[in-house]
Each structure stands twice: as structure tokens, then as C-alpha cells.
Design an enzyme around this catalytic site. Sequence first.
Site, PDB file in Angstrom:
ATOM      1  N   ARG A  14       0.860  -1.181   0.000  1.00 41.26           N
ATOM      2  CA  ARG A  14       0.000   0.000   0.000  1.00 41.26           C
ATOM      3  C   ARG A  14       0.898   1.234   0.000  1.00 41.26           C
ATOM      4  O   ARG A  14       1.920   1.272   0.679  1.00 41.26           O
ATOM      5  CB  ARG A  14      -0.911   0.013   1.233  1.00 41.26           C
ATOM      6  CG  ARG A  14      -1.885   1.184   1.227  1.00 41.26           C
ATOM      7  CD  ARG A  14      -2.732   1.226   2.481  1.00 41.26           C
ATOM      8  NE  ARG A  14      -3.572   2.413   2.485  1.00 41.26           N
ATOM      9  CZ  ARG A  14      -4.313   2.822   3.523  1.00 41.26           C
ATOM     10  NH1 ARG A  14      -4.295   2.116   4.647  1.00 41.26           N
ATOM     11  NH2 ARG A  14      -5.043   3.914   3.433  1.00 41.26           N
ATOM     12  N   HIS A  15       0.512   2.223  -0.781  1.00 41.85           N
ATOM     13  CA  HIS A  15       1.302   3.447  -0.864  1.00 41.85           C
ATOM     14  C   HIS A  15       1.595   4.021   0.524  1.00 41.85           C
ATOM     15  O   HIS A  15       0.866   3.788   1.487  1.00 41.85           O
ATOM     16  CB  HIS A  15       0.563   4.497  -1.700  1.00 41.85           C
ATOM     17  CG  HIS A  15      -0.759   4.895  -1.130  1.00 41.85           C
ATOM     18  ND1 HIS A  15      -0.890   5.786  -0.080  1.00 41.85           N
ATOM     19  CD2 HIS A  15      -2.020   4.502  -1.444  1.00 41.85           C
ATOM     20  CE1 HIS A  15      -2.166   5.951   0.208  1.00 41.85           C
ATOM     21  NE2 HIS A  15      -2.882   5.172  -0.594  1.00 41.85           N
ATOM     22  N   SER A  51      -0.407   9.419   2.396  1.00 46.44           N
ATOM     23  CA  SER A  51      -0.695  10.485   1.438  1.00 46.44           C
ATOM     24  C   SER A  51      -1.118  11.755   2.187  1.00 46.44           C
ATOM     25  O   SER A  51      -1.383  11.740   3.398  1.00 46.44           O
ATOM     26  CB  SER A  51      -1.813  10.061   0.482  1.00 46.44           C
ATOM     27  OG  SER A  51      -3.070  10.072   1.145  1.00 46.44           O
ATOM     28  N   ASN A  65      -4.430  11.072   3.623  1.00 44.40           N
ATOM     29  CA  ASN A  65      -4.350  10.199   4.791  1.00 44.40           C
ATOM     30  C   ASN A  65      -4.062  11.051   6.021  1.00 44.40           C
ATOM     31  O   ASN A  65      -4.679  10.891   7.083  1.00 44.40           O
ATOM     32  CB  ASN A  65      -3.226   9.176   4.661  1.00 44.40           C
ATOM     33  CG  ASN A  65      -3.492   8.094   3.645  1.00 44.40           C
ATOM     34  OD1 ASN A  65      -2.559   7.624   2.991  1.00 44.40           O
ATOM     35  ND2 ASN A  65      -4.734   7.662   3.472  1.00 44.40           N
ATOM     36  N   ARG A  72       0.215   8.684  -5.706  1.00 47.82           N
ATOM     37  CA  ARG A  72       0.739   8.156  -4.444  1.00 47.82           C
ATOM     38  C   ARG A  72       1.238   6.721  -4.585  1.00 47.82           C
ATOM     39  O   ARG A  72       2.215   6.326  -3.947  1.00 47.82           O
ATOM     40  CB  ARG A  72      -0.307   8.280  -3.335  1.00 47.82           C
ATOM     41  CG  ARG A  72      -1.666   7.641  -3.620  1.00 47.82           C
ATOM     42  CD  ARG A  72      -2.708   8.201  -2.637  1.00 47.82           C
ATOM     43  NE  ARG A  72      -4.011   7.566  -2.695  1.00 47.82           N
ATOM     44  CZ  ARG A  72      -4.994   7.977  -3.496  1.00 47.82           C
ATOM     45  NH1 ARG A  72      -4.808   8.983  -4.342  1.00 47.82           N
ATOM     46  NH2 ARG A  72      -6.177   7.382  -3.457  1.00 47.82           N
ATOM     47  N   GLU A 124      -7.529   3.045  -6.157  1.00 44.28           N
ATOM     48  CA  GLU A 124      -8.290   2.986  -4.921  1.00 44.28           C
ATOM     49  C   GLU A 124      -9.784   2.875  -5.225  1.00 44.28           C
ATOM     50  O   GLU A 124     -10.230   3.195  -6.345  1.00 44.28           O
ATOM     51  CB  GLU A 124      -7.990   4.235  -4.082  1.00 44.28           C
ATOM     52  CG  GLU A 124      -8.786   4.384  -2.782  1.00 44.28           C
ATOM     53  CD  GLU A 124      -8.571   3.242  -1.805  1.00 44.28           C
ATOM     54  OE1 GLU A 124      -9.044   2.122  -2.107  1.00 44.28           O
ATOM     55  OE2 GLU A 124      -7.978   3.457  -0.743  1.00 44.28           O
ATOM     56  N   TYR A 161     -14.822   6.669  -3.838  1.00 45.83           N
ATOM     57  CA  TYR A 161     -15.669   6.946  -2.673  1.00 45.83           C
ATOM     58  C   TYR A 161     -16.883   7.814  -2.977  1.00 45.83           C
ATOM     59  O   TYR A 161     -17.550   8.294  -2.057  1.00 45.83           O
ATOM     60  CB  TYR A 161     -14.845   7.579  -1.552  1.00 45.83           C
ATOM     61  CG  TYR A 161     -14.264   6.555  -0.604  1.00 45.83           C
ATOM     62  CD1 TYR A 161     -15.079   5.848   0.282  1.00 45.83           C
ATOM     63  CD2 TYR A 161     -12.907   6.277  -0.605  1.00 45.83           C
ATOM     64  CE1 TYR A 161     -14.558   4.905   1.137  1.00 45.83           C
ATOM     65  CE2 TYR A 161     -12.367   5.329   0.263  1.00 45.83           C
ATOM     66  CZ  TYR A 161     -13.204   4.653   1.128  1.00 45.83           C
ATOM     67  OH  TYR A 161     -12.683   3.703   1.980  1.00 45.83           O
ATOM     68  N   LYS A 195     -13.226  12.460   7.535  1.00 49.35           N
ATOM     69  CA  LYS A 195     -13.916  11.233   7.960  1.00 49.35           C
ATOM     70  C   LYS A 195     -14.687  11.427   9.256  1.00 49.35           C
ATOM     71  O   LYS A 195     -15.803  10.909   9.410  1.00 49.35           O
ATOM     72  CB  LYS A 195     -12.912  10.094   8.084  1.00 49.35           C
ATOM     73  CG  LYS A 195     -12.337   9.664   6.743  1.00 49.35           C
ATOM     74  CD  LYS A 195     -11.299   8.574   6.885  1.00 49.35           C
ATOM     75  CE  LYS A 195     -10.721   8.213   5.518  1.00 49.35           C
ATOM     76  NZ  LYS A 195      -9.653   7.188   5.610  1.00 49.35           N
ATOM     77  N   ARG A 201     -17.362   0.102   5.165  1.00 51.77           N
ATOM     78  CA  ARG A 201     -16.976  -1.295   5.363  1.00 51.77           C
ATOM     79  C   ARG A 201     -17.973  -2.313   4.830  1.00 51.77           C
ATOM     80  O   ARG A 201     -17.646  -3.494   4.742  1.00 51.77           O
ATOM     81  CB  ARG A 201     -16.744  -1.546   6.860  1.00 51.77           C
ATOM     82  CG  ARG A 201     -15.487  -0.841   7.377  1.00 51.77           C
ATOM     83  CD  ARG A 201     -14.243  -1.418   6.738  1.00 51.77           C
ATOM     84  NE  ARG A 201     -13.038  -0.640   7.016  1.00 51.77           N
ATOM     85  CZ  ARG A 201     -11.813  -1.005   6.688  1.00 51.77           C
ATOM     86  NH1 ARG A 201     -11.629  -2.155   6.077  1.00 51.77           N
ATOM     87  NH2 ARG A 201     -10.782  -0.241   6.958  1.00 51.77           N
TER      88      ARG A 201
END
Length: 270
Positions: free
Chosen positions: A28-29, A32, A35, A80, A107, A110, A118, A135
Site C-alpha cells: 500500500r502506498h 498520502s 491520509n 501516491r 483505490e 468513494y 472522515k 466497510r
Amino acid sequence: MAKLEWHSLRVESTRLGGVKPAILILLRHGQSQWNASNQFTGWYDCDLTPKGEAEARAAGRALAAAGLEPDTAHTSVQTRAVRTAALALAEMGRSSVPVKQHWRLNERHYGDLTGLDKAEARRRYGGEQIDAWRRGYRTPPPPISDDNPWNPNEDSRYARIPPELLPRSECLADVVGRLMPYWNEAVVPDLRAGQKVLASAHGNSLRALAKHLDQIDDEAVAALNIPTGMPLIYELGPDMMPTEAKATLARSLDPTAAAEAAAAVAKQAG
């Protein structure tokens, strides 16, 4: 270091037994920019933070120490992931290996959550709804609106994707569906050719691949969190499935650190 030495010895002992496993490295990158700011990122193209760059280099050093330098690499088309692969490969002295990029490793899209903090999204929509979107295996967020300031769909790198394939929102089941053709048609042939393959991608595209490889059921995959910048190593048999049954994080070169980082990922949405 003991874990690195164990893995290197495990691969060598398998070769001595006459069966050479295919080696797949999932990465995984690194962290970011979004993130770090705790925003839903998806297809929005943001760069690595300095911490993310350091994570990518550290991954390269760990792979080199384990004798797991890749022969080829696959990445998404997002900066990324592309830069993570480049930094890790450079750290190993492997910048010349072929790198293939494809949007099917992107990715998860979303939807209209793209760009939202978030924790703020949880306050706005409620924890139960966010958990279902974030999820739930078959629950996509609302489609991205044309006036969303972070809408990535007009990015020129997606201009050649057929309109019916260009997502406006995705659940994890959608990611599995669009990733598996690339796995079967592009990654598997490299593995069958005897190459060590690095796949530098994203939390959800790698969750989708881990779901397939580890045969994780639809409900259990909700608990899988893949940390940034920590390689996961798979030894695959002739059927391109793992030679041993292991939990995904146990495949990390440092399972304890990976578990701690995965717990931090799980807390990101509050």
C-alpha cells in the site's frame, strides 16, 4: 530482522525442495496528504507526505534485506502509488525494472464522500451509515455529484475508460469486480513467468486482492485493514493461490508493526 531472515530462508528452502513458488509483494502506498488530513480520498489524486516518502523507502530497504527485490511492478495510475513504487525500487537499486500502470488497481471510488473529513462525515451522516458505506461489502456511498469540488472523473488519465466502466461510486464488491480481470490478464502472467512481482496500490484495491487470495468471506473482510508502506508477501503455488493458509497481516515482514498500523487505520473514521 529475525522475521526478514525467516522469510528469506523459507523461500530458499522451498526452492531446494524442487518447487519454486511465485512471489507476490503487495505494498500500500505510503502516507498520502489526505491520509494525514483524514479525508476520504478514493480516486482523487494527491501526493505522498514526507512521512509517506520515508515509508516507501523503508519498504524498499526491508524488501532488499529479505532478498525480495522485484523483477517487475504494477501500480495504479494514481500519484501516491506510482511514487511509492518508484521510491521503493530506487532504494533497492531496481529503478530499471518494468513498471506497468492501470486504473483497475486504483483505490476504491468513494463517490460523494470524496474530500470529506472522515470524522465530520460521521457526524453528518451518523456512525452506522458511515460504517455501512466504508466497510459494507456491497454498500456503495452516494454517487459523486458533478459539482463536488474534488470530483476526479474528468481527470485526463481516465478519458479512454469506456463510460460504462468509469465509476461514480464503488463498494468493495465493485473493486473486486474491476480488479480481477487485471489480476488474471496482467499480473498472473508475470508471476507464471517466474518474476517476483510488486503491486503498489491502495488500501481497498489490495483488500480486494487479499480477499481473493486469502479466501476471506464478505463479512470478515470488513475487519481487514492494510497499513501504509508495509509490504505483504505471498508465496503462490501453480494455481496462483497461497501455498500456506495465513492471515494477511501475518504475511508482513513485521507482523507486530503491521498489526499496530492496521489498528490505526481502523480508527480513522472515528
